[in-house]
Design a protein around this motif. Structure first.
Motif, mmCIF file in Angstrom:
data_model
loop_
_atom_site.group_PDB
_atom_site.id
_atom_site.type_symbol
_atom_site.label_atom_id
_atom_site.label_comp_id
_atom_site.label_asym_id
_atom_site.label_seq_id
_atom_site.Cartn_x
_atom_site.Cartn_y
_atom_site.Cartn_z
ATOM 1 N N GLY A 215 0.790 -1.216 0.000
ATOM 2 C CA GLY A 215 0.000 0.000 0.000
ATOM 3 C C GLY A 215 0.823 1.267 0.000
ATOM 4 N N PHE A 216 2.152 1.145 -0.061
ATOM 5 C CA PHE A 216 3.020 2.316 -0.042
ATOM 6 C C PHE A 216 3.023 3.036 -1.390
ATOM 7 C CE2 PHE A 216 7.335 4.139 -0.579
ATOM 8 C CZ PHE A 216 7.316 5.044 0.459
ATOM 9 N N MET A 217 2.692 2.330 -2.455
ATOM 10 C CA MET A 217 2.739 2.880 -3.808
ATOM 11 C C MET A 217 1.503 2.415 -4.556
ATOM 12 S SD MET A 217 5.903 2.383 -6.534
ATOM 13 C CE MET A 217 7.102 3.144 -5.429
ATOM 14 N N ASN A 218 0.899 3.326 -5.363
ATOM 15 C CA ASN A 218 -0.269 2.926 -6.143
ATOM 16 C C ASN A 218 0.146 2.473 -7.536
ATOM 17 O OD1 ASN A 218 -0.019 5.254 -7.836
ATOM 18 N ND2 ASN A 218 -1.114 6.471 -6.304
ATOM 19 N N LEU A 219 -0.825 1.995 -8.319
ATOM 20 C CA LEU A 219 -0.524 1.405 -9.627
ATOM 21 C C LEU A 219 0.062 2.439 -10.584
ATOM 22 C CD1 LEU A 219 -0.615 -1.076 -11.446
ATOM 23 C CD2 LEU A 219 -2.957 -0.444 -12.080
ATOM 24 N N ALA A 220 -0.473 3.667 -10.568
ATOM 25 C CA ALA A 220 0.024 4.705 -11.480
ATOM 26 C C ALA A 220 1.501 5.004 -11.204
ATOM 27 C CB ALA A 220 -0.810 5.970 -11.332
ATOM 28 N N GLN A 221 1.875 5.093 -9.937
ATOM 29 C CA GLN A 221 3.276 5.321 -9.594
ATOM 30 C C GLN A 221 4.135 4.136 -10.037
ATOM 31 O OE1 GLN A 221 2.600 5.758 -5.393
ATOM 32 N NE2 GLN A 221 2.718 7.986 -5.469
ATOM 33 N N GLU A 464 -6.872 -3.485 -15.322
ATOM 34 C CA GLU A 464 -7.993 -3.655 -14.396
ATOM 35 C C GLU A 464 -9.001 -4.663 -14.945
ATOM 36 O OE1 GLU A 464 -9.552 0.212 -13.719
ATOM 37 O OE2 GLU A 464 -7.826 0.879 -12.514
ATOM 38 N N ARG A 465 -9.093 -4.732 -16.275
ATOM 39 C CA ARG A 465 -9.974 -5.729 -16.901
ATOM 40 C C ARG A 465 -9.329 -7.114 -16.882
ATOM 41 N NH1 ARG A 465 -14.233 -4.168 -20.127
ATOM 42 N NH2 ARG A 465 -14.574 -1.930 -20.307
#
Length: 697
Positions: A215-221, A464-465
């Motif tokens: 949870g430290f980094m999101n997918l976009a990052q 995501e799909r």
């Protein structure tokens, strides 16, 4: 006496005419044939024939001597008188003539020096052609040991160079990782710089998957960092393109002395990086020496010839070989070194090497894919993006492969590019093979990133799909601290820091849930109660894993700043686990009191609420300082800690006064005072976290 001497000399000249005196040959050249008896007016010796090296058991070699001596001083169109005047070891190669053709019959292993003489009978001009014939037997054990040894030294050198660079970069590298934002351009830059320092895109992508999983980094990052990692990994090719291969062993020696004897840590780890670089080049030279034998083996040459990148199917075959090889050795740097070694000595052409490099980009994605097993949905999406990024990139580059190679060659015909490559001369002059391969690798990842960059958001939606969200609510969780991070301590220490911060976040949430439960009348909410107790158990597990991971990490040879950070994290993990225990104990006192059929009066509940909010604010301040690495928080933490202690003393006095004014049940009294003590302990352990951050022991 003079007359007798003159008569003796005349007799000798009569018996042995001038010019016919022939020097005796050494004993090891008994197979020499006699030269023509006619006196030549001019004789020269030239290297007209290349040295001949054949495998034991090879068929006879036939040499057309008319073509060999064509254009020389003996070539006037007349038939030549041919002979072998020197053959040191006829037991290795026997010679015979068939007209103007020399036939070499190969026998036993060894080398022999052969001189073939051509005499023009008209002009009496002689020309000697010298060459060496060698019969050899391949030593496959020596070949394998040399290549494996060179590869091992190469990989160890990459590891040492990475450790040295990481130690030099130190906290700067960790700050770069923490500065990653939703700005994809910045994320690409961070991914590139980090990978250049750690010398491994696999390590960077595994780290990214772990950060997303926690949870430290999101997918976009993560998408931005992964694209940057693919660019950063191409630095290996440019390091190998440096023309310092012969200095690899001296660099290794000087780096070793610089690492072993100085006491200054900065000097030692700079020397470690130099030693690693020397090992990289020394290992590469060993691999080249080992593969040099392959070029002379017909079976190997025929096997490599099957991988011809001049057709689309051939390009795909070469890419598949590069992918499988990288998949096996788990290092694109290693396969790149092997590719460069084979191409440099001419075993494979440039086009084949380029196709192999493309396949190596796919093979390196397996590490991050394996790291995503058991991870959260976003972590698996990040790993799959790495796979798709390289798969799609290789697919469209292989489709235009001939034009891509032309583009690379055309680029090196630009004057300023040629000057950067160190080539001074006319356009079209050969560029170093290693430079061309490095350019293929870099251009592929640069172009691929430029193409993907505008569509990263759309690709995220596609992922995501492909990887849909699970039906139940999924939260970041700790599956394991990846043991591969132990090879890169600066990255590993950052991953464990993320887990310590997750413990801090867990304690903060437990305080929020405790506040909600404390204000409920009657039996507390069972679901929220179980949630709080479950979180306390999770923090126990996380602490155990952090302790195990950091114990292994700190056992290695590390710079002092990493050791200090590891010790701080061990202490913080212990403090946050203790905080969670006292939070859970406060709730247990309340549940026990409720089970006994007693409740606190409104005044007690308000007093505990005020104390809870104060301690929760104190904890939030210290946690924020941990996230920001703000060690100056210790001053304010000491002040607030004193205020909390003063507040608890005040509440105790008020409680004692209340006990004299009205009757309070013993169970209620015990629950209230126990809660006060637990809040004090929570504040004590929070202060310990602040002291750890400030480096106070």
């Amino acid at each position: 006496m003079v007359r007798i001497a003159i008569l003796a000399l005349g007799l000798c000249l009569t018996i042995f005419p001038a010019g016919c005196l022939i020097a005796s040959e050494p004993e090891d050249t008994q197979d020499v044939e006699q030269a023509p008896e006619k006196q030549a007016i001019n004789r020269t010796s030239e290297r007209l024939l290349p040295d001949c090296k054949v495998l034991h058991g090879a068929p006879n070699t036939v040499i057309n001597l008319r073509e060999v001596f064509k254009g020389t001083s003996v070539d006037t169109g007349e038939p030549l008188e041919l002979s072998v005047v020197h053959n040191t070891k006829s037991k290795i190669a026997d010679t015979s003539f068939d007209g103007e053709q020399l036939i070499l019959e190969w026998k036993k292993e060894g080398s022999t020096e052969i001189t073939v003489r051509a005499l023009n009978p008209v002009t009496q001009v002689m020309v000697d052609a010298r060459f060496t014939g060698t019969v050899w037997q391949p030593d496959y054990l020596s070949l394998g040991l040399t290549v494996v040894g060179g590869l091992g030294i190469f990989l160890l050198g990459m590891k040492n160079m990475s450790e040295g660079l990481q130690a030099i970069a130190g906290s700067g590298l960790r700050r770069m990782i923490s500065k990653v934002t939703d700005n994809r351009l910045m994320a690409v830059g961070v991914g590139t710089l980090v990978t250049m320092l750690v010398q491994s895109s696999s390590i960077t992508t595994v780290m990214v998957v772990g950060f997303v999983n926690s949870g430290f980094m999101n997918l976009a990052q993560a998408i931005g960092v992964i694209m940057g990692a693919n660019i950063g990994t191409t630095i290996t090719g440019w390091i190998l393109a440096l023309k310092i291969g012969v200095y690899g062993l001296p660099m290794l020696g000087l780096g070793a002395f610089g690492y072993l004897f100085p006491r200054r840590e900065s000097v030692r780890f700079a020397a470690l990086a130099i030693m690693g670089l020397g090992m990289v080049f020394f290992g590469l030279e060993l691999m080249k020496d080992g593969f040099a034998m392959v070029k002379d083996l017909p079976d190997f040459e025929a096997w490599f010839a099957r991988f011809d990148a001049h057709s689309y199917l051939g390009v795909l075959k070469c890419a598949a070989v590069g992918c499988i090889l990288t998949f096996i050795v788990q290092s694109s740097s290693a396969t790149l070194g092997i590719t460069i070694s084979l191409a440099t000595i001419g075993v494979i052409p440039f086009e084949t090497a380029a196709a192999l490099v493309l396949g190596e980009n796919i093979g390196t994605t397996i590490t991050a894919w394996l790291a995503s097993f058991g991870a959260t949905t976003n972590a698996r999406r990040a790993a799959y993006f790495h796979v798709l990024f390289n798969l799609i990139g290789v697919a469209w580059i292989t489709a235009i492969f001939p034009w891509y190679i032309e583009m690379i060659d055309g680029m090196f015909n630009l004057p300023f590019i040629r000057s950067l490559a160190g080539v001074e001369g006319k356009v079209g002059e050969a560029i170093d093979m290693t430079v061309r391969i490095a350019a293929v690798h870099t251009c592929f990842n640069l172009v691929n990133t430029i193409v993907f960059f505008p569509f990263a958001g759309l690709l995220g939606k596609l992922l995501e799909r492909i990887v849909p969200q699970k039906a139940h609510k999924e939260k970041p969780h700790l599956t394991r601290l990846d043991i591969r991070m132990l090879d890169t301590p600066v990255m590993g220490i950052e991953q464990s820091r993320v887990e310590v911060l997750r413990m801090a976040d867990g304690c903060k949430k437990m305080m929020l849930w405790l506040a909600e439960l404390s204000q409920q009348n009657g039996e507390p909410d069972r679901r929220l109660t179980q949630k709080l107790f479950h979180r306390e158990e999770v923090l126990d597990t996380i602490q155990d894993e952090i302790v195990g991971f950091l114990s292994d990490l700190l056992a290695a040879n590390l710079p002092h700043d990493v050791i200090d950070e590891g010790r701080r994290q061990l202490r913080m993990a212990d403090e946050f686990e203790s905080i969670s225990d006292y939070i859970a104990s406060i709730l247990k006192f309340q549940i026990k009191l409720n089970d006994q059929g007693h409740v606190m009066n409104d005044k007690m509940r308000q007093q505990l609420k005020h104390l809870h909010d104060t301690v929760a604010g104190y904890m939030q301040m210290v946690i924020d300082a941990c996230i920001q690495r703000n060690s100056a928080v210790i001053t304010k933490a000491n002040t607030m800690r004193g205020e909390i202690k003063h507040l608890v003393r005040t509440l105790r006095k008020e409680h004692l006064q209340q006990m004299t004014d009205e009757k309070i049940e013993p169970y209620v009294n015990v629950a209230f005072t126990s809660a006060l003590n637990s809040y004090v302990r929570v504040s004590d352990h929070t202060l310990n976290v602040a002291e750890s951050l400030a480096g106070i022991k």
